[in-house]
Design a protein around this motif. Structure first.
Motif, PDB file in Angstrom:
ATOM      1  N   ILE A   1       0.841  -1.204   0.000  1.00  0.00           N
ATOM      2  CA  ILE A   1       0.000   0.000   0.000  1.00  0.00           C
ATOM      3  C   ILE A   1       0.875   1.253   0.000  1.00  0.00           C
ATOM      4  CG2 ILE A   1      -1.640   1.344   1.396  1.00  0.00           C
ATOM      5  CD1 ILE A   1      -2.858  -1.323   2.272  1.00  0.00           C
ATOM      6  N   ASN A   2       0.517   2.230  -0.834  1.00  0.00           N
ATOM      7  CA  ASN A   2       1.233   3.503  -0.879  1.00  0.00           C
ATOM      8  C   ASN A   2       0.886   4.316   0.373  1.00  0.00           C
ATOM      9  OD1 ASN A   2       1.217   6.564  -1.589  1.00  0.00           O
ATOM     10  ND2 ASN A   2       2.580   5.642  -3.098  1.00  0.00           N
ATOM     11  N   THR A   3       1.895   4.567   1.185  1.00  0.00           N
ATOM     12  CA  THR A   3       1.658   5.193   2.489  1.00  0.00           C
ATOM     13  C   THR A   3       1.081   6.592   2.360  1.00  0.00           C
ATOM     14  OG1 THR A   3       3.504   3.927   3.405  1.00  0.00           O
ATOM     15  CG2 THR A   3       2.716   5.791   4.685  1.00  0.00           C
ATOM     16  N   LEU A   4       1.568   7.399   1.412  1.00  0.00           N
ATOM     17  CA  LEU A   4       1.083   8.768   1.258  1.00  0.00           C
ATOM     18  C   LEU A   4      -0.405   8.790   0.933  1.00  0.00           C
ATOM     19  CD1 LEU A   4       1.473  11.810   1.044  1.00  0.00           C
ATOM     20  CD2 LEU A   4       2.144  11.485  -1.355  1.00  0.00           C
TER      21      LEU A   4
ATOM     22  N   VAL B   1       5.308  16.582   9.776  1.00  0.00           N
ATOM     23  CA  VAL B   1       6.015  15.554  10.532  1.00  0.00           C
ATOM     24  C   VAL B   1       5.980  14.222   9.786  1.00  0.00           C
ATOM     25  CG1 VAL B   1       5.999  14.183  12.661  1.00  0.00           C
ATOM     26  CG2 VAL B   1       5.698  16.659  12.774  1.00  0.00           C
ATOM     27  N   PHE B   2       4.857  13.930   9.134  1.00  0.00           N
ATOM     28  CA  PHE B   2       4.775  12.704   8.341  1.00  0.00           C
ATOM     29  C   PHE B   2       5.826  12.723   7.231  1.00  0.00           C
ATOM     30  CE2 PHE B   2       3.217  10.933   4.304  1.00  0.00           C
ATOM     31  CZ  PHE B   2       3.297   9.587   4.625  1.00  0.00           C
ATOM     32  N   TYR B   3       5.948  13.851   6.543  1.00  0.00           N
ATOM     33  CA  TYR B   3       6.923  13.968   5.453  1.00  0.00           C
ATOM     34  C   TYR B   3       8.348  13.824   5.992  1.00  0.00           C
ATOM     35  CZ  TYR B   3       9.644  16.016   1.638  1.00  0.00           C
ATOM     36  OH  TYR B   3      10.574  16.233   0.661  1.00  0.00           O
ATOM     37  N   LEU B   4       8.628  14.467   7.120  1.00  0.00           N
ATOM     38  CA  LEU B   4       9.961  14.386   7.720  1.00  0.00           C
ATOM     39  C   LEU B   4      10.261  12.964   8.194  1.00  0.00           C
ATOM     40  CD1 LEU B   4       9.924  17.709   9.761  1.00  0.00           C
ATOM     41  CD2 LEU B   4      11.468  17.167   7.864  1.00  0.00           C
ATOM     42  N   ALA B   5       9.232  12.278   8.711  1.00  0.00           N
ATOM     43  CA  ALA B   5       9.414  10.898   9.153  1.00  0.00           C
ATOM     44  C   ALA B   5       9.754  10.000   7.963  1.00  0.00           C
ATOM     45  CB  ALA B   5       8.153  10.399   9.855  1.00  0.00           C
ATOM     46  N   ALA B   6       9.101  10.267   6.838  1.00  0.00           N
ATOM     47  CA  ALA B   6       9.383   9.489   5.624  1.00  0.00           C
ATOM     48  C   ALA B   6      10.824   9.716   5.169  1.00  0.00           C
ATOM     49  CB  ALA B   6       8.405   9.871   4.517  1.00  0.00           C
ATOM     50  N   LEU B   7      11.284  10.971   5.192  1.00  0.00           N
ATOM     51  CA  LEU B   7      12.665  11.284   4.809  1.00  0.00           C
ATOM     52  C   LEU B   7      13.659  10.620   5.761  1.00  0.00           C
ATOM     53  CD1 LEU B   7      12.628  15.097   3.883  1.00  0.00           C
ATOM     54  CD2 LEU B   7      12.982  13.166   2.338  1.00  0.00           C
ATOM     55  N   THR B   8      13.347  10.655   7.050  1.00  0.00           N
ATOM     56  CA  THR B   8      14.234  10.058   8.044  1.00  0.00           C
ATOM     57  C   THR B   8      14.343   8.558   7.839  1.00  0.00           C
ATOM     58  OG1 THR B   8      13.580  11.774   9.632  1.00  0.00           O
ATOM     59  CG2 THR B   8      14.695   9.842  10.518  1.00  0.00           C
ATOM     60  N   THR B   9      13.211   7.918   7.531  1.00  0.00           N
ATOM     61  CA  THR B   9      13.205   6.482   7.285  1.00  0.00           C
ATOM     62  C   THR B   9      14.105   6.134   6.108  1.00  0.00           C
ATOM     63  OG1 THR B   9      10.935   6.296   8.128  1.00  0.00           O
ATOM     64  CG2 THR B   9      11.755   4.471   6.786  1.00  0.00           C
ATOM     65  N   GLN B  10      14.010   6.937   5.057  1.00  0.00           N
ATOM     66  CA  GLN B  10      14.811   6.688   3.860  1.00  0.00           C
ATOM     67  C   GLN B  10      16.310   6.866   4.119  1.00  0.00           C
ATOM     68  OE1 GLN B  10      13.193   9.389   0.976  1.00  0.00           O
ATOM     69  NE2 GLN B  10      11.176   8.416   0.961  1.00  0.00           N
ATOM     70  N   LYS B  11      16.650   7.848   4.937  1.00  0.00           N
ATOM     71  CA  LYS B  11      18.051   8.195   5.132  1.00  0.00           C
ATOM     72  C   LYS B  11      18.709   7.465   6.298  1.00  0.00           C
ATOM     73  CE  LYS B  11      17.499  12.811   3.136  1.00  0.00           C
ATOM     74  NZ  LYS B  11      18.421  12.583   1.994  1.00  0.00           N
TER      75      LYS B  11
ATOM     76  N   PRO C   1      15.858  13.459  11.966  1.00  0.00           N
ATOM     77  CA  PRO C   1      15.251  12.936  13.194  1.00  0.00           C
ATOM     78  C   PRO C   1      15.070  14.005  14.260  1.00  0.00           C
ATOM     79  CG  PRO C   1      17.500  12.140  12.948  1.00  0.00           C
ATOM     80  CD  PRO C   1      17.127  12.768  11.645  1.00  0.00           C
ATOM     81  N   LEU C   2      15.951  15.014  14.261  1.00  0.00           N
ATOM     82  CA  LEU C   2      15.803  16.106  15.221  1.00  0.00           C
ATOM     83  C   LEU C   2      14.498  16.859  14.964  1.00  0.00           C
ATOM     84  CD1 LEU C   2      16.901  17.855  17.497  1.00  0.00           C
ATOM     85  CD2 LEU C   2      18.169  19.183  15.792  1.00  0.00           C
ATOM     86  N   LEU C   3      14.191  17.116  13.693  1.00  0.00           N
ATOM     87  CA  LEU C   3      12.946  17.811  13.343  1.00  0.00           C
ATOM     88  C   LEU C   3      11.719  16.947  13.642  1.00  0.00           C
ATOM     89  CD1 LEU C   3      13.970  19.544   9.984  1.00  0.00           C
ATOM     90  CD2 LEU C   3      13.567  20.632  12.205  1.00  0.00           C
ATOM     91  N   VAL C   4      11.839  15.627  13.433  1.00  0.00           N
ATOM     92  CA  VAL C   4      10.742  14.710  13.786  1.00  0.00           C
ATOM     93  C   VAL C   4      10.504  14.751  15.292  1.00  0.00           C
ATOM     94  CG1 VAL C   4      10.034  12.282  13.919  1.00  0.00           C
ATOM     95  CG2 VAL C   4      11.061  13.168  11.819  1.00  0.00           C
ATOM     96  N   PHE C   5      11.591  14.736  16.058  1.00  0.00           N
ATOM     97  CA  PHE C   5      11.514  14.821  17.521  1.00  0.00           C
ATOM     98  C   PHE C   5      10.793  16.101  17.956  1.00  0.00           C
ATOM     99  CE2 PHE C   5      13.444  16.695  21.333  1.00  0.00           C
ATOM    100  CZ  PHE C   5      13.178  15.718  22.284  1.00  0.00           C
TER     101      PHE C   5
END
Length: 288
Positions: free
Chosen positions: A26-29, A75-85, A150-154
């Motif tokens: 499933i496409n998360t977005l 935060v969702f977008y930042l979490a996705a970026l953090t997961t990728q990186k 991750p700092l921005l997600v936090f």
């Protein structure tokens, strides 16, 4: 206490749904955006009586919901970026450790109880979140150039919880909890739709029924996770710093146990130590 338990259960079900996203491709977005509309609909038709939608912009808490809607998507977008990186464990730690922000927000702004047992319980809770979230024996590692994500997600996750507490205390009446929760999701969904339409028009994304069904499955528990959290914060039994601590630690622990039961996840020794610390921290915070 019942609202706190229901909030933990709802948020833990969200964990199960996200795990199933991977299994069913499933496409998360797409699912996240559909989820916001489903959550909004659940609130409007299930927990709001005789409401006039035209009065919502005039509510004192409405500007706060605009801010929260933007934060949800960001935060969702930042979490996705953090997961990728940096990986999923880093996102999990950053999100759950953010409980420190609303906890200290409540303790210092609202002069909530800061007894020694409670302080010990909070630090044990933070340790348990870290130990339960990591999946490798060596812990987690983050490249310096990726540390900002991750700092921005936090910060974002903590600001969301602290803002909900502030609005709930200062502006939201008990009869408006359902409308308040639904409005947040409606705004997040509207912003997300703009992003989705852009991707569709540029040919980067195709909407499918599978993703819509994934959004429906997520939207119902997501609404209740917010609704029950707000109701728990209104309880005279515990102050907000205790509620946020027990809620986050409870979610991490229950989610971990669900992972074992339904997805055959294997835990390393640090995870079991984290679960043990979680139980101790809940007891200490609840008794303080």
């Amino acid at each position: 206490m019942i609202y706190l338990l229901l909030s933990i259960l709802s948020s833990s079900i969200i964990f199960v749904v996200f795990k199933l996203y991977t299994k069913f491709g499933i496409n998360t977005l797409q699912a996240i955006i559909v989820n916001y509309y489903i959550a909004c609909t659940v609130g409007f038709f299930g927990y709001i009586e005789n409401f006039d939608i035209s009065r919502v912009p005039a509510e004192s808490w409405f500007p706060g919901t605009l801010f929260l809607g933007v934060m949800f998507i960001s935060v969702f977008y930042l979490a996705a970026l953090t997961t990728q990186k940096s990986g999923l464990s880093v996102v999990s730690v950053a999100t759950k450790m953010s409980v420190a922000i609303p906890v200290f927000f409540g303790m210092f702004l609202y002069n909530e109880n800061t007894g020694i047992l409670k302080i010990i319980g909070i630090f044990l809770a933070l340790a348990s979140v870290y130990l339960t979230s990591i999946k490798k024996k060596e812990g987690i590692s983050i490249k310096k150039k990726n540390l900002i994500f991750p700092l921005l997600v936090f910060l974002g996750s903590g600001i969301i919880d602290a803002t909900i507490k502030f609005l709930e205390t200062s502006y939201v009446s008990e009869s408006d909890v359902g409308l308040f929760s639904s409005t947040i999701f409606a705004i997040a969904g509207t912003i997300g739709t703009g992003i989705l339409l852009y991707q569709v028009l540029t040919g980067g994304l195709k909407i499918t029924m599978r993703n819509i069904l994934g959004g429906i499955a997520l939207g119902i528990p997501n609404y209740f996770s917010i609704y029950f959290l707000v109701m728990a914060l209104r309880s005279p039994e515990f102050d907000s710093s205790s509620i946020f601590t027990m809620n986050n630690v409870g979610i991490v622990s229950v989610s971990t146990l669900l992972g074992i039961a339904f997805f055959e996840e294997r835990l390393i020794r640090k995870n079991w130590i984290g679960i043990s610390l979680a139980i101790i921290s809940i007891i200490l915070v609840a008794q303080s």
